[in-house]
Design a protein around this motif. Structure first.
Motif, PDB file in Angstrom:
ATOM      1  N   LEU A 170       0.000  12.345  -0.424  1.00 42.68           N
ATOM      2  CA  LEU A 170       0.850  11.561  -1.314  1.00 42.68           C
ATOM      3  C   LEU A 170       1.421  12.568  -2.314  1.00 42.68           C
ATOM      4  CD1 LEU A 170       0.724   8.501  -1.692  1.00 42.68           C
ATOM      5  CD2 LEU A 170      -0.772   8.977  -3.768  1.00 42.68           C
ATOM      6  N   ASP A 171       1.341  13.623  -2.321  1.00 42.00           N
ATOM      7  CA  ASP A 171       2.005  14.890  -3.369  1.00 42.00           C
ATOM      8  C   ASP A 171       3.508  14.931  -2.709  1.00 42.00           C
ATOM      9  OD1 ASP A 171       0.763  15.810  -1.054  1.00 42.00           O
ATOM     10  OD2 ASP A 171       0.784  17.767  -2.056  1.00 42.00           O
ATOM     11  N   ALA A 172       3.671  14.619  -1.448  1.00 38.55           N
ATOM     12  CA  ALA A 172       4.849  14.815  -0.563  1.00 38.55           C
ATOM     13  C   ALA A 172       5.777  13.656  -0.634  1.00 38.55           C
ATOM     14  CB  ALA A 172       4.686  15.192   0.676  1.00 38.55           C
ATOM     15  N   ASP A 173       5.051  12.556  -1.037  1.00 39.94           N
ATOM     16  CA  ASP A 173       6.023  11.325  -0.872  1.00 39.94           C
ATOM     17  C   ASP A 173       5.636  10.475  -2.336  1.00 39.94           C
ATOM     18  OD1 ASP A 173       7.719   9.193  -0.193  1.00 39.94           O
ATOM     19  OD2 ASP A 173       6.290   8.245   1.124  1.00 39.94           O
ATOM     20  N   PRO A 174       6.413  10.455  -3.181  1.00 41.23           N
ATOM     21  CA  PRO A 174       6.107   9.722  -4.468  1.00 41.23           C
ATOM     22  C   PRO A 174       6.016   8.247  -4.321  1.00 41.23           C
ATOM     23  CG  PRO A 174       8.097  10.790  -4.692  1.00 41.23           C
ATOM     24  CD  PRO A 174       7.383  11.278  -3.497  1.00 41.23           C
ATOM     25  N   ARG A 175       6.855   7.889  -3.363  1.00 41.83           N
ATOM     26  CA  ARG A 175       6.976   6.224  -3.077  1.00 41.83           C
ATOM     27  C   ARG A 175       5.593   5.646  -2.732  1.00 41.83           C
ATOM     28  NH1 ARG A 175      11.558   6.572   0.822  1.00 41.83           N
ATOM     29  NH2 ARG A 175      10.170   8.391   1.533  1.00 41.83           N
ATOM     30  N   GLY A 176       4.867   6.295  -1.522  1.00 43.16           N
ATOM     31  CA  GLY A 176       3.642   5.798  -1.214  1.00 43.16           C
ATOM     32  C   GLY A 176       3.826   4.420  -0.788  1.00 43.16           C
ATOM     33  N   GLY A 177       4.940   3.773  -0.208  1.00 40.31           N
ATOM     34  CA  GLY A 177       5.195   2.599   0.263  1.00 40.31           C
ATOM     35  C   GLY A 177       3.975   1.902   1.438  1.00 40.31           C
ATOM     36  N   VAL A 178       3.687   3.068   2.251  1.00 40.20           N
ATOM     37  CA  VAL A 178       2.569   2.848   3.350  1.00 40.20           C
ATOM     38  C   VAL A 178       1.513   2.477   2.580  1.00 40.20           C
ATOM     39  CG1 VAL A 178       1.544   5.083   3.349  1.00 40.20           C
ATOM     40  CG2 VAL A 178       1.236   3.821   5.321  1.00 40.20           C
ATOM     41  N   ALA A 179       1.091   2.726   1.211  1.00 35.67           N
ATOM     42  CA  ALA A 179      -0.187   2.201   0.511  1.00 35.67           C
ATOM     43  C   ALA A 179      -0.010   0.784   0.189  1.00 35.67           C
ATOM     44  CB  ALA A 179      -0.361   2.829  -0.722  1.00 35.67           C
TER      45      ALA A 179
END
Length: 194
Positions: A170-179
């Motif tokens: 999650l630190d590499a992708d601040p968007r976290g759309g998968v969540a």
């Protein structure tokens, strides 16, 4: 407010058995961070929840997968059960018996990373799930994978019903759309961020 509502505004704790060995199954795609997440969760359960944990790997395909979990177990003082068979079903049965003999509270089962379309590996996961009858079946998702997560979640959930997610990187992708996708699609909780 709507995002908070979808993602869940309360923490749902792991489902532990009060009378018998709790079995937690880990599944996910290759390279999603399953094995590291297994060790992190085991460490958390031992240190924060005061539970005794045993680990076993059923990953007979990735070179050094078993060795990786063995080293992580040793470095964190977690009981590691050697997979003394060439079949995943026997490995799981033996791990359950060994965990009970060791009086472990929890057995965490690491599985082979798979591509969602790999029928052979999905049927292997189904067999492990049926033998283990886990209290938790956690899908490890790479936060950077984007909307293909929808088909991945569906494939795993149809094979072995999921109980929640662990999001890695999650630190590499601040968007976290998968969540958002995973939670919205299934209604299942996100248990941990990595």
């Amino acid at each position: 407010d709507e995002l908070t509502s979808i993602l869940g505004s309360e923490n749902k704790s792991l489902n532990f058995s009060s009378t018998q060995l709790t079995k937690i199954l880990f599944c996910g795609l290759q390279g999603s961070g399953k094995t590291t997440s297994v060790a992190k969760l085991a460490n958390y359960c031992q240190k924060s929840l005061n539970k005794t944990v045993s680990l076993v790997s059923t990953d007979l395909r990735r070179p050094a997968a078993i060795e990786q979990l063995r080293i992580l177990s040793k470095n964190n003082n977690i009981q590691f059960i050697e997979p003394e068979s060439s079949g995943v079903e026997e490995i799981v049965k033996n791990a359950i018996n060994q965990s009970q003999k060791l009086l472990s509270d929890i057995l965490i089962i690491d599985t082979s990373g798979r591509i969602s379309t790999d029928e052979e590996l999905l049927s292997e996961l189904k067999a492990i799930y049926q033998i283990a009858e886990p209290q938790e079946n956690l899908l490890v998702l790479d936060s950077m994978m984007g909307q293909q997560a929808l088909s991945v979640v569906e494939a795993f959930n149809n094979t072995a019903p999921l109980s929640g997610f662990i999001l890695t990187r999650l630190d590499a992708d601040p968007r976290g759309g998968v969540a958002l996708s995973a939670k919205y699609q299934t209604g299942l909780p996100i248990r941990f961020f990595g």
